[in-house]
Design an enzyme around this catalytic site. Sequence first.
Site, PDB file in Angstrom:
ATOM      1  N   SER A   3      41.079  43.038  45.145  1.00  0.00           N
ATOM      2  CA  SER A   3      40.063  44.041  44.360  1.00  0.00           C
ATOM      3  C   SER A   3      38.992  43.475  43.889  1.00  0.00           C
ATOM      4  O   SER A   3      39.023  42.109  43.656  1.00  0.00           O
ATOM      5  CB  SER A   3      41.002  44.000  43.119  1.00  0.00           C
ATOM      6  OG  SER A   3      40.732  44.698  42.016  1.00  0.00           O
ATOM      7  N   TYR A  10      47.627  40.147  36.402  1.00  0.00           N
ATOM      8  CA  TYR A  10      47.576  40.900  37.723  1.00  0.00           C
ATOM      9  C   TYR A  10      46.397  40.626  38.326  1.00  0.00           C
ATOM     10  O   TYR A  10      46.606  40.270  39.509  1.00  0.00           O
ATOM     11  CB  TYR A  10      47.352  42.224  37.191  1.00  0.00           C
ATOM     12  CG  TYR A  10      46.549  43.254  38.453  1.00  0.00           C
ATOM     13  CD1 TYR A  10      47.606  43.794  39.322  1.00  0.00           C
ATOM     14  CD2 TYR A  10      45.527  43.717  38.290  1.00  0.00           C
ATOM     15  CE1 TYR A  10      47.318  44.428  40.356  1.00  0.00           C
ATOM     16  CE2 TYR A  10      45.170  44.411  39.433  1.00  0.00           C
ATOM     17  CZ  TYR A  10      45.988  44.869  40.501  1.00  0.00           C
ATOM     18  OH  TYR A  10      45.329  45.644  41.522  1.00  0.00           O
ATOM     19  N   LYS A  31      45.867  38.678  42.524  1.00  0.00           N
ATOM     20  CA  LYS A  31      44.952  38.954  43.614  1.00  0.00           C
ATOM     21  C   LYS A  31      44.292  37.696  44.259  1.00  0.00           C
ATOM     22  O   LYS A  31      44.244  37.312  45.306  1.00  0.00           O
ATOM     23  CB  LYS A  31      43.975  39.877  43.245  1.00  0.00           C
ATOM     24  CG  LYS A  31      44.620  41.320  42.967  1.00  0.00           C
ATOM     25  CD  LYS A  31      45.202  41.978  44.080  1.00  0.00           C
ATOM     26  CE  LYS A  31      45.825  43.175  43.966  1.00  0.00           C
ATOM     27  NZ  LYS A  31      46.933  43.457  44.803  1.00  0.00           N
TER      28      LYS A  31
HETATM   29  P1  NAD Z   1      50.933  52.087  43.867  1.00  0.00           P
HETATM   30  O1  NAD Z   1      51.687  51.636  42.584  1.00  0.00           O
HETATM   31  O2  NAD Z   1      50.774  53.565  44.161  1.00  0.00           O
HETATM   32  O3  NAD Z   1      51.678  51.516  45.243  1.00  0.00           O
HETATM   33  C1  NAD Z   1      52.396  50.329  45.365  1.00  0.00           C
HETATM   34  C2  NAD Z   1      53.706  50.576  46.132  1.00  0.00           C
HETATM   35  O4  NAD Z   1      54.322  49.308  46.280  1.00  0.00           O
HETATM   36  C3  NAD Z   1      54.516  51.502  45.345  1.00  0.00           C
HETATM   37  O5  NAD Z   1      54.918  52.588  46.217  1.00  0.00           O
HETATM   38  C4  NAD Z   1      55.814  50.592  44.929  1.00  0.00           C
HETATM   39  O6  NAD Z   1      56.875  51.348  45.053  1.00  0.00           O
HETATM   40  C5  NAD Z   1      55.676  49.605  45.960  1.00  0.00           C
HETATM   41  N1  NAD Z   1      56.287  48.219  45.658  1.00  0.00           N
HETATM   42  C6  NAD Z   1      55.808  47.566  44.354  1.00  0.00           C
HETATM   43  N2  NAD Z   1      56.711  46.334  44.799  1.00  0.00           N
HETATM   44  C7  NAD Z   1      57.484  46.250  45.579  1.00  0.00           C
HETATM   45  C8  NAD Z   1      58.342  45.438  46.444  1.00  0.00           C
HETATM   46  N3  NAD Z   1      58.531  44.219  45.673  1.00  0.00           N
HETATM   47  N4  NAD Z   1      58.685  45.666  47.590  1.00  0.00           N
HETATM   48  C9  NAD Z   1      58.407  47.144  48.102  1.00  0.00           C
HETATM   49  N5  NAD Z   1      57.725  47.801  47.557  1.00  0.00           N
HETATM   50  C10 NAD Z   1      57.049  47.583  46.279  1.00  0.00           C
HETATM   51  O7  NAD Z   1      49.578  51.221  43.822  1.00  0.00           O
HETATM   52  P2  NAD Z   1      48.279  51.536  44.586  1.00  0.00           P
HETATM   53  O8  NAD Z   1      47.378  52.021  43.826  1.00  0.00           O
HETATM   54  O9  NAD Z   1      48.472  52.435  45.973  1.00  0.00           O
HETATM   55  O10 NAD Z   1      47.656  50.095  44.947  1.00  0.00           O
HETATM   56  C11 NAD Z   1      48.102  49.698  46.316  1.00  0.00           C
HETATM   57  C12 NAD Z   1      47.756  48.258  46.164  1.00  0.00           C
HETATM   58  O11 NAD Z   1      46.134  48.043  45.957  1.00  0.00           O
HETATM   59  C13 NAD Z   1      48.219  47.069  45.242  1.00  0.00           C
HETATM   60  O12 NAD Z   1      48.376  45.802  45.651  1.00  0.00           O
HETATM   61  C14 NAD Z   1      47.154  47.039  44.073  1.00  0.00           C
HETATM   62  O13 NAD Z   1      47.207  45.958  43.418  1.00  0.00           O
HETATM   63  C15 NAD Z   1      45.897  47.222  45.172  1.00  0.00           C
HETATM   64  N6  NAD Z   1      44.660  47.971  44.239  1.00  0.00           N
HETATM   65  C16 NAD Z   1      44.621  48.933  43.690  1.00  0.00           C
HETATM   66  C17 NAD Z   1      43.732  49.356  43.004  1.00  0.00           C
HETATM   67  C18 NAD Z   1      43.877  50.799  42.347  1.00  0.00           C
HETATM   68  O14 NAD Z   1      42.799  51.024  41.357  1.00  0.00           O
HETATM   69  N7  NAD Z   1      44.808  51.666  42.511  1.00  0.00           N
HETATM   70  C19 NAD Z   1      42.568  48.630  42.940  1.00  0.00           C
HETATM   71  C20 NAD Z   1      42.540  47.534  43.508  1.00  0.00           C
HETATM   72  C21 NAD Z   1      43.640  47.060  44.317  1.00  0.00           C
HETATM   73  C1  UD1 Z   2      40.947  48.451  35.945  1.00  0.00           C
HETATM   74  C2  UD1 Z   2      41.353  46.901  35.597  1.00  0.00           C
HETATM   75  C3  UD1 Z   2      41.492  46.288  36.990  1.00  0.00           C
HETATM   76  C4  UD1 Z   2      42.021  46.829  38.102  1.00  0.00           C
HETATM   77  C5  UD1 Z   2      41.754  48.506  38.203  1.00  0.00           C
HETATM   78  C6  UD1 Z   2      42.213  49.244  39.327  1.00  0.00           C
HETATM   79  C7  UD1 Z   2      41.091  46.660  33.288  1.00  0.00           C
HETATM   80  C8  UD1 Z   2      40.461  45.746  32.314  1.00  0.00           C
HETATM   81  N1  UD1 Z   2      40.757  46.367  34.575  1.00  0.00           N
HETATM   82  O1  UD1 Z   2      39.475  48.199  36.279  1.00  0.00           O
HETATM   83  O2  UD1 Z   2      41.869  45.091  37.126  1.00  0.00           O
HETATM   84  O3  UD1 Z   2      41.916  46.413  39.360  1.00  0.00           O
HETATM   85  O4  UD1 Z   2      41.800  48.973  36.841  1.00  0.00           O
HETATM   86  O5  UD1 Z   2      43.555  49.448  38.827  1.00  0.00           O
HETATM   87  O6  UD1 Z   2      42.093  46.920  32.830  1.00  0.00           O
HETATM   88  N2  UD1 Z   2      37.569  53.730  30.430  1.00  0.00           N
HETATM   89  C9  UD1 Z   2      37.562  54.732  29.359  1.00  0.00           C
HETATM   90  N3  UD1 Z   2      38.698  55.329  29.066  1.00  0.00           N
HETATM   91  C10 UD1 Z   2      39.837  55.213  29.464  1.00  0.00           C
HETATM   92  C11 UD1 Z   2      40.010  54.411  30.606  1.00  0.00           C
HETATM   93  C12 UD1 Z   2      38.935  53.661  31.264  1.00  0.00           C
HETATM   94  O7  UD1 Z   2      36.459  54.618  28.831  1.00  0.00           O
HETATM   95  O8  UD1 Z   2      40.861  55.752  29.063  1.00  0.00           O
HETATM   96  C13 UD1 Z   2      36.569  53.146  31.060  1.00  0.00           C
HETATM   97  C14 UD1 Z   2      36.686  51.725  31.298  1.00  0.00           C
HETATM   98  O9  UD1 Z   2      36.251  50.843  30.043  1.00  0.00           O
HETATM   99  C15 UD1 Z   2      35.608  51.263  32.360  1.00  0.00           C
HETATM  100  C16 UD1 Z   2      35.709  52.685  33.452  1.00  0.00           C
HETATM  101  O10 UD1 Z   2      36.336  53.590  32.457  1.00  0.00           O
HETATM  102  O11 UD1 Z   2      34.465  51.271  32.045  1.00  0.00           O
HETATM  103  C17 UD1 Z   2      36.835  52.440  34.562  1.00  0.00           C
HETATM  104  O12 UD1 Z   2      38.012  51.920  33.875  1.00  0.00           O
HETATM  105  P1  UD1 Z   2      39.342  51.853  34.830  1.00  0.00           P
HETATM  106  O13 UD1 Z   2      39.719  53.134  35.469  1.00  0.00           O
HETATM  107  O14 UD1 Z   2      40.436  51.352  34.041  1.00  0.00           O
HETATM  108  O15 UD1 Z   2      38.985  50.843  36.057  1.00  0.00           O
HETATM  109  P2  UD1 Z   2      38.519  49.287  35.771  1.00  0.00           P
HETATM  110  O16 UD1 Z   2      38.569  48.598  34.193  1.00  0.00           O
HETATM  111  O17 UD1 Z   2      37.448  48.879  36.535  1.00  0.00           O
END
Ligand code: NAD
Ligand code: UD1
Length: 337
Positions: free
Chosen positions: A125, A150, A154
Amino acid sequence: MATILVTGGTGFIGSHTCVELLSANHDVVILDNLYNSKEDVVKRIEQISGRSVRFYKGDILDDTILDQIFTENTIDAVIHFAALKAVGESMEKPLEYYHNNVGGAVNLYLAMQRHGVHTIVFSSSATVYGQPKKVPCAEDAPIQEATNPYGTTKIYNEKILSDLCAAKKDFSVMLLRYFNPIGAHPSGLLGEVPNGVPNNLTPYVAQVALGQREFVRVWGNDYDTPDGTGVRDYIHVVDLAKGHVNALDYALHHHGVQAVNLGTGVGYSVLDVIHAYEKVCGHKIPYQIMERRGGDIAENYADVSKAKTLLGWSAQYDLNQMVADSWHFMEKLNENQ
Ligand code: NAD
Ligand code: UD1
């Protein structure tokens, strides 16, 4: 063509990636414990791709199922999505986050080592950069201490996988640093189903647009950004999924570790996102300016040149397409509830 184990494959990003892997002719085996997703996602992946997928309901913490999967299938590479991902929750339950996201991951990497599978694509991330000193942010920007467990998981995974590559020269690791994945599959069959009060911006905006919440809480408008609200690099989840296919192809043909940003290279503010949503839903979205949220940064967006030169990948979709697909999915979800 390769056979890919996708952990967390029924989740938001994993499910979209399975679709793109299948359409690139790879075979897909999913391992997911369904903690944050539903089994019917498997059918949806199959419906979109017209291909079948092998699904195992199980946990990366469970050696028995890992050994079973690596024995029953000839796995060429792993894409590791499975993790817990709620930032706020990680501050209340740090041990659960370290157990699942670090302990579970090491367990998976050990199983790969046992079974001679040496290629892994890891979901990292942009959170590892904290507030970068300069934007756009390139991969050589310093990693900064995370403000929550969290984010720390990473950083630890990146370190563990880098140490592994330093020790074992036949391993190949891609650390994909996602910026802010949003949107949904254009079919409306896959997307992010918000669980409880959404922490992230777009699911919250969507719920306000649907009338399920009163107004968007904008966390601060006094940042040093063009309109004072936070700026992020939002990326369409389909683009992100395609980036994994390119990263996988690279990893299958090289050894060592590479960190690569997956973003669009463009920053949008919170108000930009709200206004883009207003256009697709056809009405005003109320919002109120609140205090800054703890741990937030002012702005980050990606330097995407490495993804382009190393992987031959760049994002195709703009913010309007992201919010249009997100809205399509949310409306469909709402109709079916
Ligand atoms: P998500 O929660 O939709 O998907 C994660 C999946 O992993 C889920 O289906 C959950 O059931 C499964 N899971 C969790 N723990 C498990 C375990 N111990 N064994 C087997 N399955 C398990 O999340 P996502 O948004 O698709 O994110 C996927 C990956 O990307 C994660 O590693 C997350 O940290 C990373 N990531 C997500 C974002 C975001 O904004 N969504 C941003 C940066 C990184
Ligand atoms: C957040 C997490 C980050 C994680 C990422 C993906 C925090 C501090 N950071 O990132 O660790 O990897 O999500 O899951 O939680 N915002 C609003 N109102 C809301 C929600 C968000 O104003 O209700 C604003 C936030 O202040 C930010 C932007 O929208 O400026 C994006 O927020 P968000 O979607 O939560 O993502 P990140 O903060 O970038």
